[in-house]
Design a protein around this motif. Structure first.
Motif, PDB file in Angstrom:
ATOM      1  N   ASP A 144       0.582  -1.366  -0.044  1.00 39.80           N
ATOM      2  CA  ASP A 144       0.118  -0.146  -0.022  1.00 39.80           C
ATOM      3  C   ASP A 144       0.807   1.174  -0.009  1.00 39.80           C
ATOM      4  OD1 ASP A 144       0.981  -0.192   2.596  1.00 39.80           O
ATOM      5  OD2 ASP A 144      -0.670  -0.098   3.691  1.00 39.80           O
ATOM      6  N   GLY A 145       2.283   1.015  -0.112  1.00 41.29           N
ATOM      7  CA  GLY A 145       3.057   2.109  -0.266  1.00 41.29           C
ATOM      8  C   GLY A 145       3.722   2.752   1.107  1.00 41.29           C
ATOM      9  N   ARG A 146       3.209   1.928   2.247  1.00 43.03           N
ATOM     10  CA  ARG A 146       4.106   2.484   3.353  1.00 43.03           C
ATOM     11  C   ARG A 146       5.509   1.872   3.528  1.00 43.03           C
ATOM     12  NH1 ARG A 146       0.007   0.591   7.995  1.00 43.03           N
ATOM     13  NH2 ARG A 146      -0.280  -1.227   6.429  1.00 43.03           N
ATOM     14  N   VAL A 147       6.396   2.714   3.707  1.00 39.94           N
ATOM     15  CA  VAL A 147       7.656   2.315   3.635  1.00 39.94           C
ATOM     16  C   VAL A 147       8.268   1.901   5.191  1.00 39.94           C
ATOM     17  CG1 VAL A 147       9.875   3.304   3.554  1.00 39.94           C
ATOM     18  CG2 VAL A 147       8.422   4.311   1.852  1.00 39.94           C
ATOM     19  N   ILE A 148       8.431   0.707   5.130  1.00 44.71           N
ATOM     20  CA  ILE A 148       9.003   0.144   6.347  1.00 44.71           C
ATOM     21  C   ILE A 148      10.561   0.049   6.521  1.00 44.71           C
ATOM     22  CG2 ILE A 148       6.892  -1.117   6.704  1.00 44.71           C
ATOM     23  CD1 ILE A 148       8.219  -3.537   5.761  1.00 44.71           C
ATOM     24  N   VAL A 149      11.346  -0.061   5.750  1.00 47.61           N
ATOM     25  CA  VAL A 149      12.842   0.096   5.603  1.00 47.61           C
ATOM     26  C   VAL A 149      13.441   1.207   4.819  1.00 47.61           C
ATOM     27  CG1 VAL A 149      14.659  -1.160   5.070  1.00 47.61           C
ATOM     28  CG2 VAL A 149      12.634  -2.499   5.825  1.00 47.61           C
ATOM     29  N   ILE A 150      14.292   1.934   5.700  1.00 50.06           N
ATOM     30  CA  ILE A 150      15.269   3.075   5.180  1.00 50.06           C
ATOM     31  C   ILE A 150      16.594   2.728   5.350  1.00 50.06           C
ATOM     32  CG2 ILE A 150      13.224   4.618   5.296  1.00 50.06           C
ATOM     33  CD1 ILE A 150      14.512   5.757   7.905  1.00 50.06           C
ATOM     34  N   ARG A 151      17.482   3.626   4.756  1.00 53.35           N
ATOM     35  CA  ARG A 151      18.786   3.318   4.490  1.00 53.35           C
ATOM     36  C   ARG A 151      19.337   4.372   4.206  1.00 53.35           C
ATOM     37  NH1 ARG A 151      20.807  -1.262   0.688  1.00 53.35           N
ATOM     38  NH2 ARG A 151      20.307   0.258  -0.914  1.00 53.35           N
ATOM     39  N   ARG A 152      20.729   4.812   4.634  1.00 45.91           N
ATOM     40  CA  ARG A 152      21.532   6.134   4.526  1.00 45.91           C
ATOM     41  C   ARG A 152      23.118   5.592   4.305  1.00 45.91           C
ATOM     42  NH1 ARG A 152      23.451  10.413   8.354  1.00 45.91           N
ATOM     43  NH2 ARG A 152      25.097  10.630   6.872  1.00 45.91           N
ATOM     44  N   ASN A 153      23.656   6.199   3.452  1.00 46.41           N
ATOM     45  CA  ASN A 153      25.234   5.840   3.495  1.00 46.41           C
ATOM     46  C   ASN A 153      25.637   6.688   4.446  1.00 46.41           C
ATOM     47  OD1 ASN A 153      27.652   7.566   1.727  1.00 46.41           O
ATOM     48  ND2 ASN A 153      27.705   5.151   2.092  1.00 46.41           N
ATOM     49  N   PHE A 154      26.848   6.283   5.093  1.00 47.34           N
ATOM     50  CA  PHE A 154      27.588   6.870   6.073  1.00 47.34           C
ATOM     51  C   PHE A 154      29.104   6.635   5.717  1.00 47.34           C
ATOM     52  CE2 PHE A 154      29.889   7.068  10.216  1.00 47.34           C
ATOM     53  CZ  PHE A 154      29.981   8.673  10.309  1.00 47.34           C
ATOM     54  N   GLY A 155      29.946   7.445   5.225  1.00 46.97           N
ATOM     55  CA  GLY A 155      31.140   6.946   4.955  1.00 46.97           C
ATOM     56  C   GLY A 155      31.336   6.153   3.658  1.00 46.97           C
ATOM     57  N   HIS A 156      31.735   5.177   3.980  1.00 47.38           N
ATOM     58  CA  HIS A 156      31.767   3.874   3.051  1.00 47.38           C
ATOM     59  C   HIS A 156      30.744   2.804   3.203  1.00 47.38           C
ATOM     60  CE1 HIS A 156      35.334   5.253   0.153  1.00 47.38           C
ATOM     61  NE2 HIS A 156      35.425   5.970   1.485  1.00 47.38           N
ATOM     62  N   GLY A 157      30.104   2.981   4.338  1.00 48.24           N
ATOM     63  CA  GLY A 157      29.294   1.745   4.891  1.00 48.24           C
ATOM     64  C   GLY A 157      27.650   2.435   4.756  1.00 48.24           C
ATOM     65  N   TRP A 158      26.962   1.701   5.479  1.00 46.84           N
ATOM     66  CA  TRP A 158      25.523   1.807   5.500  1.00 46.84           C
ATOM     67  C   TRP A 158      24.844   1.679   6.857  1.00 46.84           C
ATOM     68  CZ3 TRP A 158      23.593   3.236   0.954  1.00 46.84           C
ATOM     69  CH2 TRP A 158      24.500   2.911  -0.337  1.00 46.84           C
ATOM     70  N   ILE A 159      23.885   2.631   7.037  1.00 49.02           N
ATOM     71  CA  ILE A 159      23.090   2.445   8.246  1.00 49.02           C
ATOM     72  C   ILE A 159      21.601   2.174   7.715  1.00 49.02           C
ATOM     73  CG2 ILE A 159      22.071   3.470  10.422  1.00 49.02           C
ATOM     74  CD1 ILE A 159      24.756   5.299  10.376  1.00 49.02           C
ATOM     75  N   THR A 160      20.958   0.961   8.413  1.00 46.10           N
ATOM     76  CA  THR A 160      19.577   0.953   7.669  1.00 46.10           C
ATOM     77  C   THR A 160      18.635   0.635   9.013  1.00 46.10           C
ATOM     78  OG1 THR A 160      20.330  -0.594   6.217  1.00 46.10           O
ATOM     79  CG2 THR A 160      18.112  -0.897   6.709  1.00 46.10           C
ATOM     80  N   LEU A 161      17.475   1.094   8.854  1.00 47.53           N
ATOM     81  CA  LEU A 161      16.407   1.026  10.111  1.00 47.53           C
ATOM     82  C   LEU A 161      15.258   0.275   9.586  1.00 47.53           C
ATOM     83  CD1 LEU A 161      18.125   3.576  11.308  1.00 47.53           C
ATOM     84  CD2 LEU A 161      15.860   4.332  11.927  1.00 47.53           C
ATOM     85  N   ILE A 162      14.925  -0.604  10.166  1.00 42.38           N
ATOM     86  CA  ILE A 162      13.486  -1.597  10.012  1.00 42.38           C
ATOM     87  C   ILE A 162      12.546  -1.143  10.861  1.00 42.38           C
ATOM     88  CG2 ILE A 162      12.974  -4.007   9.636  1.00 42.38           C
ATOM     89  CD1 ILE A 162      15.935  -4.767   9.035  1.00 42.38           C
ATOM     90  N   GLY A 163      11.400  -0.894  10.159  1.00 44.15           N
ATOM     91  CA  GLY A 163      10.301  -0.542  11.200  1.00 44.15           C
ATOM     92  C   GLY A 163       9.410  -1.684  11.502  1.00 44.15           C
ATOM     93  N   ILE A 164       9.882  -3.068  11.244  1.00 40.20           N
ATOM     94  CA  ILE A 164       9.019  -4.261  11.734  1.00 40.20           C
ATOM     95  C   ILE A 164       9.746  -5.000  12.803  1.00 40.20           C
ATOM     96  CG2 ILE A 164       8.016  -6.353  11.177  1.00 40.20           C
ATOM     97  CD1 ILE A 164       6.437  -4.040  10.172  1.00 40.20           C
ATOM     98  N   ASP A 165       9.371  -5.215  14.102  1.00 38.21           N
ATOM     99  CA  ASP A 165       9.945  -5.945  15.154  1.00 38.21           C
ATOM    100  C   ASP A 165      10.274  -7.063  14.579  1.00 38.21           C
ATOM    101  OD1 ASP A 165      11.048  -6.830  17.453  1.00 38.21           O
ATOM    102  OD2 ASP A 165       9.526  -6.263  18.663  1.00 38.21           O
ATOM    103  N   LEU A 166      11.099  -7.580  14.032  1.00 41.21           N
ATOM    104  CA  LEU A 166      11.541  -9.059  13.448  1.00 41.21           C
ATOM    105  C   LEU A 166      11.868  -9.828  14.767  1.00 41.21           C
ATOM    106  CD1 LEU A 166      13.756  -8.113  10.582  1.00 41.21           C
ATOM    107  CD2 LEU A 166      11.464  -8.441  10.436  1.00 41.21           C
ATOM    108  N   ALA A 167      12.271  -9.411  16.002  1.00 39.50           N
ATOM    109  CA  ALA A 167      12.181 -10.296  17.138  1.00 39.50           C
ATOM    110  C   ALA A 167      10.914 -10.583  17.673  1.00 39.50           C
ATOM    111  CB  ALA A 167      13.144  -9.716  18.262  1.00 39.50           C
ATOM    112  N   TYR A 168       9.812 -10.245  17.345  1.00 36.90           N
ATOM    113  CA  TYR A 168       8.451 -10.547  17.628  1.00 36.90           C
ATOM    114  C   TYR A 168       8.198 -11.992  17.460  1.00 36.90           C
ATOM    115  CZ  TYR A 168       3.204 -10.049  18.113  1.00 36.90           C
ATOM    116  OH  TYR A 168       2.059  -9.919  18.555  1.00 36.90           O
TER     117      TYR A 168
END
Length: 863
Positions: free
Chosen positions: A318-342
């Motif tokens: 439905d278009g709701r974004v649940i994962v976002i990512r950014r570049n930092f230096g030469h690596g990456w930081i990712t945020l996941i909006g679903i609790d995968l430990a549930y």
């Protein structure tokens, strides 16, 4: 005549010499108790790489005392490297201390090394206060990957990358096994970035980040800056990362400043098709249930919390974004909006009988930059019963073993010249001083002068030998290197105060050290607002190759608490030689990992002219039809054997289960299996000279004879030439051809996007496709695969006979660079994300053919 020495006397002298060099492990002054707390981050290590150990130190003396703690490990030459740091111990109080050192590739579990503790007097090391021997614990194989999970004991779906085959310890669909190291607590995190260097990604699950210390946070930041991947899964309840509140955590400046929207009543049915290969779950075995979803952006609405350079990565249908990512230096930081430990997610039954979400190939592949299928054991059994399963893979091509780099950096040529000269000189000497001289004297009837002639010949040839040695011996410090140099382009309008633009270089090199005695070898560190950049420099032991060590071993110290890229003085200025590398008028091999700005005398990289910027043309149907613009080379030489890769916004369809008679089966469609995450193009060019202009319109020619499809050309270039070569078809031993060296370096650069082994037959009972496993024992830090999940332009090319781009200094001076040194330049130009294109491909299986038809990908032969 040289006096004879008895073997017994020689044996006694040897024992005495060794006894002088070897110190007892336990000192008489046992005032500090040393215990091994953890061997390896997460209690696991990979032989041949930098390993973290945590020690527990307890002192029994009467007052706080500053001590030096060292971990002793032999290097490639047999010298003992003392990796240590300073700590202050208080009476009766236990202290934990991390040390970091490169363990040899042959260091199997159970291998032991000494740890010693010394008192410090005015900064100088004095009497030994205690010590122990520590033993290596659990090891991962050198050709396995590692992913860490901080917090939960749950595997978050990642353990599907660690599956075995039905009748084999190795899954038939994986190039490499991935060790998932879970249950790491925040207090167990290393305090220097190299403690994480063996991990492909670090996933923070349900642990509380408030307990992390500043040194631990800085270690994670530096790990990311140098190419690592830090992933955060947000919990169902609470806001432990204080998103939307500035300064509440040590990572606040790297996280979105706006809080995501929390949709409490997101249903299982809303997310199942995004997290799995199934269209739905089994509604007869489980009812729909709500869960909290953190929404970062609504592609069909106005809500948007993706600031601080974050980009949408995964969205619900439905278009709701649940994962976002950014570049930092030469690596990456990712945020996941679903609790995968549930835990309720792990028992979700899917419509085809499979259980548990998320599925790695449907969800994690795009996040990690992979392209593998991850069928479960039950699914493999079903595939086998349908006669769709290929047999066990019997061919393997191994990348990154020691031969790949040693062959390129070896300085054996001058040793060979010296040996040939010695043999020739000895032969001439034998003729002149032996039968040749005797017969000459006999011919002239001067045999009575034979001893005089012999002595004269000996004197002349001795002087000649010294002269030749003086001519052959190189008195300059010199390096011969293979270096991989990375640059991520930023325009003048893309300045980032929190993330300065640095180049990254990883180098394997031989260094010739003339003379005897200590040599001060350092990498000039980059100074930042956060302090001095922490580079790595250490003696490198090539895996899989025999190592020759010197009999006259020595010792040197490395201060890992401050700057491990300096064999120099830190703690004890009065014993400068203790911190310098021993030299024996020969060469040794080393590894360096550097981050900083290129020095002007080395040269530049690429420049984008303001009158012809890089741009992508999108037609009325939303197809990316061409890329145009110019790139001007400012490199210090000709770039050769160039590979151009253009990654599009257009994505491959998410893998879906095969549908048969309206029922989802246990396998994906063969044509939908193991697809690259994004579409793209790849082509080759022979050379770009200094000042030369690259015309992208011509490079990616969209005419019939032009553009090439990325996936097809990866297979054609890097897979097909090595099929059907037997059990081992890679650089495991013997010489490697120049074309293979080029291919192997590029394969390490694209490793997780290389074709995995083909495990599915196209038809039941049909012939299995030729396939192979591609493994790697080192060079993991070179993988750029995650860039192939977003639009970008990548240029890979070789600078032959290039200077070392790393600011290496020996006794304060820059070493000379030997010929045949190579720098692999990898230049990355991020392209903007077009959301209408990137998120338009939430397809059903029936639409796959439409996508293929819409792909602008004629396939001419590579030049």
């Amino acid at each position: 005549m040289q006096p004879r020495r008895s073997p017994a006397l020689l044996l006694v002298l040897a024992v005495l010499a060794v006894s002088c060099l070897v110190r007892p492990v336990h000192a008489q002054d046992n005032l500090v108790d040393v215990q091994l707390d953890t061997f390896g981050t997460g209690a696991i290590y990979r032989p041949g790489t930098v390993t973290a150990v945590r020690l527990k130190l307890t002192a029994t003396f009467d007052e706080p005392t500053s001590v030096w703690v060292q971990w002793e490990i032999p290097n490639v030459d047999g010298d003992t490297a003392e990796y240590g740091r300073t700590i202050t111990l208080s009476p009766g109080q236990g202290r934990l201390l991390w040390l970091y050192a490169p363990v040899p590739p042959q260091a199997l579990p159970g291998t032991t090394w000494p740890v010693r503790v010394y008192a410090l007097n005015d900064g100088a090391r004095s009497r030994e206060l205690g010590g122990t021997r520590i033993s290596a614990g659990t090891a991962v194989r050198t050709n396995d990957a590692m992913i860490a999970i901080i917090g939960s004991t749950a595997h978050l779906g990642l353990r599907q990358y660690a599956q075995a085959g039905l009748n084999s310890p190795r899954a038939p669909f994986l190039n490499e096994f991935t060790q998932i190291v879970s249950s790491i607590t925040p207090t167990d995190l290393p305090d220097r970035w190299e403690g994480w260097s063996g991990y492909e990604a670090v996933v923070w699950s349900d642990a509380d980040p408030s307990g992390i210390a500043s040194d631990q946070a800085n270690a994670l930041r530096e790990y990311v800056r140098r190419g690592g991947h830090f992933i955060i899964t947000l919990p169902q309840v609470g806001n432990p990362w204080a998103l939307g509140t500035d300064g509440r955590t040590l990572f606040s400046d790297l996280l979105p400043s706006q809080a995501p929207r929390k949709d409490e009543n997101t249903l299982l049915s809303d997310v199942v098709s995004t997290l799995t290969k199934a269209d739905d779950y089994n509604t007869r075995r489980m009812q729909d249930f709500p869960m909290a979803a953190h929404i970062f952006k609504d592609l069909n609405g106005s809500f948007d919390a993706t600031d601080n350079r974050y980009e949408p990565l995964i969205a619900l249908p439905d278009g709701r974004v649940i994962v976002i990512r950014r570049n930092f230096g030469h690596g990456w930081i990712t945020l996941i909006g679903i609790d995968l430990a549930y835990r309720r997610l792990y028992s979700v039954p899917l419509s085809n009988g499979a259980t548990g979400i998320p599925q790695a190939d449907a969800f994690w592949n795009r996040i990690l930059g992979r392209r593998v299928d991850t069928p479960t054991a039950a699914e493999l059994t079903a595939i086998q019963q349908e006669e769709l399963l290929s047999g066990n893979v019997t061919e393997e091509s191994s990348l990154g073993r020691g031969t790949l780099f040693m062959q390129q950096i070896s300085m054996s040529q001058e040793a060979t010249i010296g040996l040939l000269a010695a043999l020739l000189l000895f032969a001439v000497y034998w003729v002149v001083a032996g039968p040749g001289g005797f017969y000459a004297l006999k011919f002239y009837k001067q045999v009575k002068f034979s001893w005089l002639a012999f002595a004269g010949a000996a004197a002349i040839f001795t002087a000649t030998a010294w002269g030749i040695v003086g001519l052959i011996r190189q008195n300059d410090v010199a390096v011969k290197h293979v270096t991989v140099l990375d640059h991520i382009y930023r325009g003048d309008d893309q300045l980032r105060p929190e993330d300065p633009q640095y180049q990254r270089a990883v180098s394997w090199f031989s260094i010739r050290l003339p003379g005897y005695g200590p040599m001060r070898i350092t990498i000039e560190p980059t100074e930042t607002d956060e302090g001095i950049m922490r580079d790595l420099l250490y003696s490198w032991t090539p895996p899989g190759l025999p190592v020759q060590q010197f009999p006259n071993t020595d010792r040197y110290r490395v201060e890992v608490g401050r700057q491990p890229a300096a064999f120099d003085t830190y703690v004890d200025p009065s014993n400068e030689s203790d911190y310098a590398l021993p030299a024996r008028s020969t060469s040794t091999v080393m590894y360096a990992n550097w981050l900083g700005g290129l020095q002007p005398e080395w040269g530049g990289l690429f420049r984008i002219p303001s009158d012809d910027p890089i741009r992508v043309t999108i037609d009325a149907t939303g197809r990316e039809t061409s890329i145009t613009g110019s790139i001007i080379s400012e490199l210090p030489g000709d770039l050769t054997d160039i590979t151009f890769i253009w990654v599009l916004n257009a994505r491959s369809p998410q893998p879906r289960y095969q549908v048969k008679d309206g029922v989802e089966q246990a396998w994906v469609r063969p044509q939908n299996s193991q697809r690259m995450p994004n579409l793209g193009a790849m082509t080759k060019a022979a050379q770009v000279t200094f000042g030369g202009r690259i015309d992208l319109a011509k490079t990616f020619d969209t005419s019939t004879a032009g553009r090439t499809r990325l996936a097809s050309n990866i297979k054609r270039t890097y897979i097909d030439p090595y099929l059907n070569q037997g059990l081992i078809g890679g650089p495991t031993s013997g010489a490697i051809g120049n074309r293979d060296i080029t291919n192997y370096m590029e394969m390490l650069s694209l490793y997780n996007q290389l074709d995995p082994p083909t495990y599915l037959k196209r038809t039941a009972g049909g012939k299995a496709d030729d396939t192979m496993i591609i493994s790697r024992d080192l060079g993991r830090e070179l993988d750029l695969s995650i860039w192939l999940t977003r639009p970008c332009l990548i240029i890979l090319g070789y600078l032959r006979d290039s200077e070392l781009p790393i600011p290496l200094r020996v006794n304060g001076r820059m070493p000379v660079t030997e010929g045949d040194s190579v720098t692999l330049v990898r230049w990355i130009y991020p392209l903007p994300i077009e959301e209408e294109i990137a998120f338009s491909n939430i397809f059903t299986p029936e639409q796959d053919d439409q996508l293929d038809a819409a792909t602008p990908a004629p396939e001419p032969e590579l030049p």
